[in-house]
Every structure is written in structure tokens, then in C-alpha cells.
Write an enzyme that holds these catalytic residues in place. Structure first.
Site, PDB file in Angstrom:
ATOM      1  N   GLU A   9       0.876  -1.186   0.000  1.00  0.00           N
ATOM      2  CA  GLU A   9       0.000   0.000   0.000  1.00  0.00           C
ATOM      3  C   GLU A   9       0.901   1.220   0.000  1.00  0.00           C
ATOM      4  OE1 GLU A   9      -4.353  -0.741   1.829  1.00  0.00           O
ATOM      5  OE2 GLU A   9      -2.745  -0.871   3.272  1.00  0.00           O
ATOM      6  N   ASP A  65     -18.942  10.020  19.188  1.00  0.00           N
ATOM      7  CA  ASP A  65     -19.539  10.034  20.543  1.00  0.00           C
ATOM      8  C   ASP A  65     -18.481  10.023  21.647  1.00  0.00           C
ATOM      9  OD1 ASP A  65     -21.781   9.676  19.007  1.00  0.00           O
ATOM     10  OD2 ASP A  65     -22.424   7.802  19.959  1.00  0.00           O
ATOM     11  N   HIS A  87      -9.478   9.772   2.258  1.00  0.00           N
ATOM     12  CA  HIS A  87      -9.052   8.654   1.409  1.00  0.00           C
ATOM     13  C   HIS A  87      -9.217   9.084  -0.042  1.00  0.00           C
ATOM     14  CE1 HIS A  87      -8.566   4.700  -0.320  1.00  0.00           C
ATOM     15  NE2 HIS A  87      -8.245   4.211   0.863  1.00  0.00           N
ATOM     16  N   ARG A 102      -1.145   9.127   1.314  1.00  0.00           N
ATOM     17  CA  ARG A 102      -2.566   9.308   1.038  1.00  0.00           C
ATOM     18  C   ARG A 102      -2.989  10.765   0.902  1.00  0.00           C
ATOM     19  NH1 ARG A 102      -6.024   5.267   4.703  1.00  0.00           N
ATOM     20  NH2 ARG A 102      -5.187   3.676   3.333  1.00  0.00           N
ATOM     21  N   HIS A 106     -12.085   9.845   5.893  1.00  0.00           N
ATOM     22  CA  HIS A 106     -11.925   8.408   6.109  1.00  0.00           C
ATOM     23  C   HIS A 106     -11.486   8.060   7.530  1.00  0.00           C
ATOM     24  CE1 HIS A 106     -10.851   4.289   5.150  1.00  0.00           C
ATOM     25  NE2 HIS A 106      -9.582   4.502   5.454  1.00  0.00           N
ATOM     26  N   ARG A 127      -1.870   9.186   8.764  1.00  0.00           N
ATOM     27  CA  ARG A 127      -1.644   7.770   9.104  1.00  0.00           C
ATOM     28  C   ARG A 127      -1.177   6.972   7.890  1.00  0.00           C
ATOM     29  NH1 ARG A 127      -5.003   3.286   8.385  1.00  0.00           N
ATOM     30  NH2 ARG A 127      -6.762   4.628   7.832  1.00  0.00           N
ATOM     31  N   SER A 136      -4.028   1.371  11.086  1.00  0.00           N
ATOM     32  CA  SER A 136      -5.070   1.662  12.063  1.00  0.00           C
ATOM     33  C   SER A 136      -5.585   0.400  12.748  1.00  0.00           C
ATOM     34  CB  SER A 136      -6.216   2.385  11.364  1.00  0.00           C
ATOM     35  OG  SER A 136      -7.285   2.489  12.230  1.00  0.00           O
TER      36      SER A 136
HETATM   37  P1  FAD Z   1     -14.544   0.983  15.268  1.00  0.00           P
HETATM   38  O1  FAD Z   1     -14.143  -0.241  14.576  1.00  0.00           O
HETATM   39  O2  FAD Z   1     -15.186   2.041  14.467  1.00  0.00           O
HETATM   40  O3  FAD Z   1     -15.541   0.583  16.441  1.00  0.00           O
HETATM   41  C1  FAD Z   1     -16.193   1.566  17.215  1.00  0.00           C
HETATM   42  C2  FAD Z   1     -17.265   0.909  18.043  1.00  0.00           C
HETATM   43  O4  FAD Z   1     -17.795   1.821  18.991  1.00  0.00           O
HETATM   44  C3  FAD Z   1     -18.455   0.413  17.237  1.00  0.00           C
HETATM   45  O5  FAD Z   1     -18.796  -0.851  17.732  1.00  0.00           O
HETATM   46  C4  FAD Z   1     -19.550   1.420  17.563  1.00  0.00           C
HETATM   47  O6  FAD Z   1     -20.854   0.925  17.455  1.00  0.00           O
HETATM   48  C5  FAD Z   1     -19.224   1.736  19.005  1.00  0.00           C
HETATM   49  N1  FAD Z   1     -19.765   2.999  19.514  1.00  0.00           N
HETATM   50  C6  FAD Z   1     -19.623   4.245  18.986  1.00  0.00           C
HETATM   51  N2  FAD Z   1     -20.265   5.140  19.774  1.00  0.00           N
HETATM   52  C7  FAD Z   1     -20.804   4.450  20.800  1.00  0.00           C
HETATM   53  C8  FAD Z   1     -21.599   4.813  21.933  1.00  0.00           C
HETATM   54  N3  FAD Z   1     -21.978   6.077  22.168  1.00  0.00           N
HETATM   55  N4  FAD Z   1     -22.004   3.834  22.773  1.00  0.00           N
HETATM   56  C9  FAD Z   1     -21.665   2.534  22.550  1.00  0.00           C
HETATM   57  N5  FAD Z   1     -20.908   2.147  21.502  1.00  0.00           N
HETATM   58  C10 FAD Z   1     -20.488   3.088  20.651  1.00  0.00           C
HETATM   59  N6  FAD Z   1      -7.613   0.517   8.610  1.00  0.00           N
HETATM   60  C11 FAD Z   1      -6.613  -0.357   8.374  1.00  0.00           C
HETATM   61  O7  FAD Z   1      -5.653  -0.441   9.152  1.00  0.00           O
HETATM   62  N7  FAD Z   1      -6.665  -1.163   7.272  1.00  0.00           N
HETATM   63  C12 FAD Z   1      -7.700  -1.131   6.384  1.00  0.00           C
HETATM   64  O8  FAD Z   1      -7.712  -1.889   5.421  1.00  0.00           O
HETATM   65  C13 FAD Z   1      -8.753  -0.204   6.618  1.00  0.00           C
HETATM   66  N8  FAD Z   1      -9.779  -0.105   5.748  1.00  0.00           N
HETATM   67  C14 FAD Z   1     -10.841   0.700   6.062  1.00  0.00           C
HETATM   68  C15 FAD Z   1     -11.963   0.706   5.242  1.00  0.00           C
HETATM   69  C16 FAD Z   1     -13.086   1.443   5.604  1.00  0.00           C
HETATM   70  C17 FAD Z   1     -14.294   1.447   4.703  1.00  0.00           C
HETATM   71  C18 FAD Z   1     -13.078   2.189   6.801  1.00  0.00           C
HETATM   72  C19 FAD Z   1     -14.287   2.979   7.228  1.00  0.00           C
HETATM   73  C20 FAD Z   1     -11.957   2.217   7.605  1.00  0.00           C
HETATM   74  C21 FAD Z   1     -10.840   1.469   7.254  1.00  0.00           C
HETATM   75  N9  FAD Z   1      -9.695   1.459   8.050  1.00  0.00           N
HETATM   76  C22 FAD Z   1      -8.676   0.590   7.776  1.00  0.00           C
HETATM   77  C23 FAD Z   1      -9.668   2.189   9.311  1.00  0.00           C
HETATM   78  C24 FAD Z   1      -9.993   1.198  10.446  1.00  0.00           C
HETATM   79  O9  FAD Z   1     -10.956   0.278  10.002  1.00  0.00           O
HETATM   80  C25 FAD Z   1     -10.506   1.898  11.674  1.00  0.00           C
HETATM   81  O10 FAD Z   1      -9.708   2.994  12.003  1.00  0.00           O
HETATM   82  C26 FAD Z   1     -10.500   0.926  12.846  1.00  0.00           C
HETATM   83  O11 FAD Z   1     -11.219  -0.229  12.505  1.00  0.00           O
HETATM   84  C27 FAD Z   1     -11.098   1.587  14.076  1.00  0.00           C
HETATM   85  O12 FAD Z   1     -11.272   0.611  15.051  1.00  0.00           O
HETATM   86  P2  FAD Z   1     -11.906   1.022  16.439  1.00  0.00           P
HETATM   87  O13 FAD Z   1     -12.053  -0.231  17.214  1.00  0.00           O
HETATM   88  O14 FAD Z   1     -11.139   2.129  17.029  1.00  0.00           O
HETATM   89  O15 FAD Z   1     -13.346   1.633  16.053  1.00  0.00           O
HETATM   90  C1  SIN Z   2      -7.818   0.789   2.146  1.00  0.00           C
HETATM   91  O1  SIN Z   2      -8.016  -0.412   1.989  1.00  0.00           O
HETATM   92  O2  SIN Z   2      -7.510   1.576   1.242  1.00  0.00           O
HETATM   93  C2  SIN Z   2      -7.948   1.360   3.512  1.00  0.00           C
HETATM   94  C3  SIN Z   2      -6.705   1.135   4.219  1.00  0.00           C
HETATM   95  C4  SIN Z   2      -6.588   1.997   5.435  1.00  0.00           C
HETATM   96  O3  SIN Z   2      -7.430   2.841   5.728  1.00  0.00           O
HETATM   97  O4  SIN Z   2      -5.565   1.839   6.095  1.00  0.00           O
END
Ligand code: FAD
Ligand code: SIN
Length: 523
Positions: free
Chosen positions: A113, A206, A227, A276, A336, A371, A376
Site C-alpha cells: 500500500e 460520541d 481517502h 494518502r 476516512h 496515518r 489503524s
Molecule cells: P470501530 O471499529 O469504528 O468501532 C467503534 C465501536 O464503537 C463500534 O462498535 C460502535 O458501534 C461503538 N460505539 C460508537 N459510539 C458508541 C456509543 N456512544 N455507545 C456505545 N458504543 C459506541 N484501517 C486499516 O488499518 N486497514 C484497512 O484496510 C482499513 N480499511 C478501512 C476501510 C473502511 C471502509 C473504513 C471505514 C476504515 C478502514 N480502516 C482501515 C480504518 C480502520 O478500520 C478503523 O480505524 C479501525 O477499525 C477503528 O477501530 P476502532 O475499534 O477504534 O473503532
Molecule cells: C484501504 O483499503 O484503502 C484502507 C486502508 C486503510 O485505511 O488503512
């Protein structure tokens, strides 16, 4: 009102929350509170993969160098060092739990990537997040120490004498009070504050708003990652846009403007694999030059079969009558990822005792101003685990907030249907203002305009409510205001924060992170 006691609370069920809960529940009774279903999170939609220096040609030092370079001068090096060194072990644990990453023969099929100097990304086709979420979720569900509370929105943190004692949540209009020895906030990001974004609807910031109101410092709020490539399908305004993973460019796809010219080599020596923020701005520029709403992604040069390497993208594009093996994909940038958030140390500690934050909601300064792709998921895995490890040291609760004290602080104002609809409509206004005025390119004028427009919405913040939808709009407004104010304060361009009125970085004056809490009068 129901009162529930646990040893530990984890708020959020993405990778950071599940990583923390896996660790906590080995030792103590743990509740996972999550706003929607267990799976619904950014994690579930992650496509490209998870970065870890596991390839024989790779080392944590190379991974560290790439992370720091992408971060544009302000990464917290101690945090980066932990990420790249602990990352491989955490990923191996994930594999031992059953995570099924793609292989070629007996070796992992590491992908490329942008801005990685090595093939370093483990992936499960183009649905890596789903595989990780399933693995961690199934593993935790086997543990009797864990209780899941789905469709449960946390609306307030319980704080006494600067110590967190639990939270207030709503589930099906009922109020629950959860007490615990420590709370880990893992509520993810806030890209829903932008009208063009890749995040699920739960990403409304939140946790950031809750922690800020409780007195935590926030950091790096101006750094949003845009993104470069989301599927562009005309003027429709979906609440989330479908991502076309960066790994598609890693496998050889190139970007072309509307006349068909490949433009990225004109912007950066690494062309489509430049960091990015650079690719997103280049696309923005080309769109402006050609007066178009998108550019194209051309997959003709891919060495692998696009359909089998990217089955999820192939299927989604086909639904919109785009065959990625033959047609160019119309793409445009979108908000993103959020580099900023609740300020923590390397163990997830916030300014409030017994309150931890991990994953996208937290800001250790790890990602600097931009990032590195696929860092992430690793961040959530590594720092969720570390936050839990530290939280386990908190074994007793000193002062307890009494139920009658909590009851006194709970108010649910009457809201007419008309006011309710007005507030819900404000959500879209916030999203539009943020996209137009605090987006890929901002300046003092657009940001000040955003501040005044957002200020006119302040009346909604005076409403005390248990209506989740309104609570979310309030959080989005608070977060949007904070992003614009931090963005005004950083008078330079760096990483994801590009100010057209301050194009040059001034490394001497600006090599630091901005942080503020509700207790200082800077905002
Ligand atoms: P999240 O996975 O977003 O989880 C947050 C949780 O908190 C959810 O369960 C939500 O319901 C809960 N929540 C929120 N507010 C409240 C509340 N008030 N009360 C109770 N629960 C609540 N990163 C990579 O490293 N590689 C990738 O390939 C990649 N691809 C991506 C593709 C997409 C489409 C997206 C959107 C992001 C991508 N990212 C990628 C970024 C990465 O997925 C996220 O940064 C990471 O998953 C965040 O994880 P997290 O556990 O911090 O939050
Ligand atoms: C992607 O697959 O392009 C997302 C990867 C990322 O957010 O790190």
C-alpha cells in the site's frame, strides 16, 4: 433505571474494544457496550489489511521509518516503536485465534500500500476487517466472563473526583447505570461529520464528545485523513461512500483524469503510491482543473485477476454496472480516518483516572499528521491490549457516585416533533459545512465561516435528552466545532491538514501537537 456492576467496561466492539476485552475478560468480568450490533463498526468494513513486519525482507525498523515519514514530522516515536515491535506478536495471536489471511502456498500473500517500502499488508481478500471482527468476536463469545450489550448507546461517563466510575447508557429507551473499576473507550472515529465519508453511521464521534465533556484533553483534532478513492456514483448523497481500497493501486492500478491522462507521476515520484494526503489533494486538483466530480481508477495493468483479488469491490461495482475487469472506476476522495482524538499516554491513560481510550477515538500522536495505510487496525489491536493491561491494575474503587447523585444529573427535556425534525435536519447541515469549509483544502476564511455557521446551531447543545438520534447530532456538532477550531489554530499545512493560506510547513515553530480540554479557555 437499572444499575449493573462489572469489573471492567469496554465501550465499542471494533478491533480496539475487542482487543481490550479479550485481555480483560481473561481476568475479570467484562461488559462490552456497543451502539448497534457487535459487528457494526469501521473495523467490519476495513478492506486493504493490517500492516505488520512479518515478511522475511521486512523489519520493525523499516515499518517505523515508513510510519514516521507518512506522519509528516510529528509522530510520537515512542508510540510508533511500540506499534511496530508489539504488532507482529499481536497479529500472530490473531492468527492463532483463527484469523484466515490470504496465502500463496505456505507463505502469507503480503500486499503493498502507499508509502510502505515493503510488502507488509496481511489481508483476507478485500474484506480484512470482517475476518478480524469475526475472529475476535467468536473468540470472546466463548468466554463466560464477557457480557455483550448490543444496541446500547453510552451517553454519559460517571466521573467523581477526577475518577471514572462507569457510565450511563440507553437501550430501547431504558436507562442503565453501569459501574466498574475502569472504563475503556473504544468508540472509533467521527468521519460521519463530513458529507462525503467512508465510515459506517455509528462513527459520529460520541466517545470524543463524551470524554471532552468529562474533562479529558483532546489532541490533533485538525488532522483528518481523506481517502483518495471512493466509488463516485453521481450527485446522490449516501450517508457512507463505498471505498475502493488502496491495495488496488498497490497491485498496479493507476489514476487518470477525465481526458484519460495519468496524472500522479506529475505530483510525486511514488505516483499512485505516494502518501494518502498527497494523492487525495492531487485528485482534488485534477477534479478542479477538469471541472469534474471525479477521476478514474484504471485496473487494466493489474497482474492479478481483479475479480478474484478484490471480490467485494468487484461485486459492489458490478451492482452499479461497473465491471472493474473492463471499465474504469469513477472515484473521488472522502473523509476516512481521524488522527486526532482523546489524548492518551502509551498505555491508553487519559487525563481522568480509570478512564482509558484506544483505537481511532484515541490520540497518542502515533500517526502524526497522516496515518500510514493499514496501520489503524494494528493500532487498535496493539493499544487496545495495552490499555486493558494497565486497566487490570485498577482493582478497587475508592469513592462511589451514589445513585441519587446520578439521578439528579439526569434530565430528559420535552422535545416537540417539529423540534426533533429540525435537529435531525441539522445533521446534514453540519456534514455539508464540514465538507465545504474544513475539508481537503481549508483556509482561515472557510474555517471562520464554518465556526460562525456551526455557532448558529449551538441551541441544540442546551437540550438535555435521552433520544439517541439527538445525542448523536449534539456530538457531531461538538466534534465539528472542535475540528474547525483546532484547524484554525494550526497555521501551517502538514499531512492531512492543508491550509491554502499557510502552504509552507514551518518546522521550527510547529513541530508539536495541539491539545485542549474543556477546562482551558482556548476554545
Ligand atoms: P470501530 O471499529 O469504528 O468501532 C467503534 C465501536 O464503537 C463500534 O462498535 C460502535 O458501534 C461503538 N460505539 C460508537 N459510539 C458508541 C456509543 N456512544 N455507545 C456505545 N458504543 C459506541 N484501517 C486499516 O488499518 N486497514 C484497512 O484496510 C482499513 N480499511 C478501512 C476501510 C473502511 C471502509 C473504513 C471505514 C476504515 C478502514 N480502516 C482501515 C480504518 C480502520 O478500520 C478503523 O480505524 C479501525 O477499525 C477503528 O477501530 P476502532 O475499534 O477504534 O473503532
Ligand atoms: C484501504 O483499503 O484503502 C484502507 C486502508 C486503510 O485505511 O488503512
Amino acid at each position: 433505571m437499572k444499575t449493573i456492576y462489572f469489573d471492567y467496561l469496554v465501550i465499542g466492539s471494533g478491533i480496539a474494544g475487542l482487543s481490550a476485552a479479550s485481555k480483560l475478560s481473561k481476568k475479570a468480568r467484562t461488559a462490552i457496550l456497543t451502539k448497534s450490533s457487535i459487528q457494526e463498526s469501521s473495523t467490519q468494513y476495513a478492506q486493504g489489511g493490517i500492516a505488520a513486519a512479518l515478511h522475511e525482507d521486512d523489519t520493525p525498523v523499516f515499518h517505523m521509518q515508513d510510519t514516521i515519514k507518512a506522519g509528516d514530522g510529528i509522530c510520537n516515536k515512542e508510540a510508533v516503536n511500540i506499534l511496530v515491535k508489539d504488532g507482529p506478536d499481536r497479529v500472530k495471536e490473531l492468527i492463532s485465534m483463527g484469523a484466515n489471511f490470504d496465502k500463496i502456498g505456505n507463505d502469507f500473500d503480503f500486499s503493498y500500500e502507499a508509502a510502505h517500502c515493503r510488502r507488509r499488508i496481511l489481508h483476507a481478500a478485500d474484506s480484512t476487517g470482517k475476518e478480524i471482527e469475526k475472529t475476535l468476536g467468536n473468540n470472546i463469545l466463548k468466554n463466560e466472563n464477557v457480557t455483550f450489550f448490543e444496541n446500547t448507546s453510552v451517553i454519559k461517563l460517571l466521573i467523581k473526583n477526577n475518577e471514572c466510575q462507569g457510565c450511563i447508557a440507553i437501550k430501547k429507551n431504558k436507562i442503565y447505570i453501569f459501574y466498574a473499576k475502569s472504563v475503556v473507550l473504544a468508540t472509533g472515529g467521527c468521519a460521519q461529520v463530513y458529507s462525503r465519508n467512508t465510515n459506517p453511521t455509528v462513527s459520529t464521534g460520541d466517545g470524543i464528545a463524551l470524554a471532552y465533556k468529562a474533562g479529558c484533553s483532546l489532541q490533533d483534532m485538525e488532522f483528518i485523513q481523506f481517502h483518495p478513492t471512493t466509488l463516485y456514483l453521481g450527485d446522490k448523497k449516501p450517508i457512507s461512500l463505498f471505498l475502493i481500497s488502496e491495495t488496488v493501486r498497490g497491485e498496479g492500478a493507476v489514476l487518470r483524469n477525465i481526458p484519460g491522462k495519468r496524472f500522479m507521476p506529475d505530483y510525486h515520484p511514488d505516483a499512485e503510491l505516494a502518501p494518502r494526503d498527497i494523492v487525495a489533494r492531487a485528485i482534488h486538483n485534477e477534479m478542479k482543473k477538469t471541472e469534474a466530480q471525479h477521476v478514474f481508477l484504471d485496473l487494466w495493468g493489474l497482474k492479478k485477476d481483479a475479480g478474484s483479488r478484490f471480490p467485494n469491490i468487484y461485486k459492489r461495482c458490478l451492482e452499479s454496472k461497473i465491471d472493474i475487469t473492463r471499465d474504469f472506476i469513477p472515484v473521488a476522495p472522502a473523509a476516512h480516518y481521524f488522527m486526532g482524538g482523546i489524548k492518551t499516554d502509551i498505555n491508553g491513560k487519559t487525563d481522568i483516572k480509570r478512564l482509558y481510550a484506544a483505537g481511532e477515538v484515541a490520540s497518542i500522536g502515533l500517526h502524526g499528521a497522516n496515518r500510514l495505510a493499514s496501520n489503524s487496525l494494528l493500532d487498535g489491536l496493539v493499544f487496545g491490549y495495552r490499555a486493558a493491561t494497565d486497566a487490570l491494575k485498577n482493582t478497587e474503587v475508592k469513592s462511589v457516585l451514589k445513585i441519587n447523585e446520578i439521578e439528579k444529573s439526569i434530565k430528559d427535556d420535552y422535545i416537540s416533533e417539529q423540534t426533533y425534525s429540525r435537529i435531525i435536519a441539522i445533521k446534514q447541515n453540519i456534514r455539508e459545512v464540514m465538507w465545504s469549509n474544513a475539508g481537503i483544502i481549508r483556509d482561515g476564511k472557510t474555517l471562520n465561516q464554518a465556526v460562525s455557521i456551526l455557532q448558529e446551531m449551538d441551541w441544540i447543545l442546551n437540550i438535555n435528552t435521552f433520544k439517541e438520534a439527538i445525542f448523536e447530532v449534539q456530538n457531531m456538532l461538538n466534534v465539528a466545532k472542535l475540528i474547525t477550531k483546532f484547524a484554525l489554530e494550526r497555521q501551517e499545512s502538514r499531512g492531512g491538514h492543508f491550509r491554502s493560506d499557510f502552504p509552507q510547513k514551518d518546522d521550527i515553530n510547529w513541530k508539536y501537537h495541539i491539545s485542549h480540554s474543556i477546562n482551558d479557555d482556548a476554545l
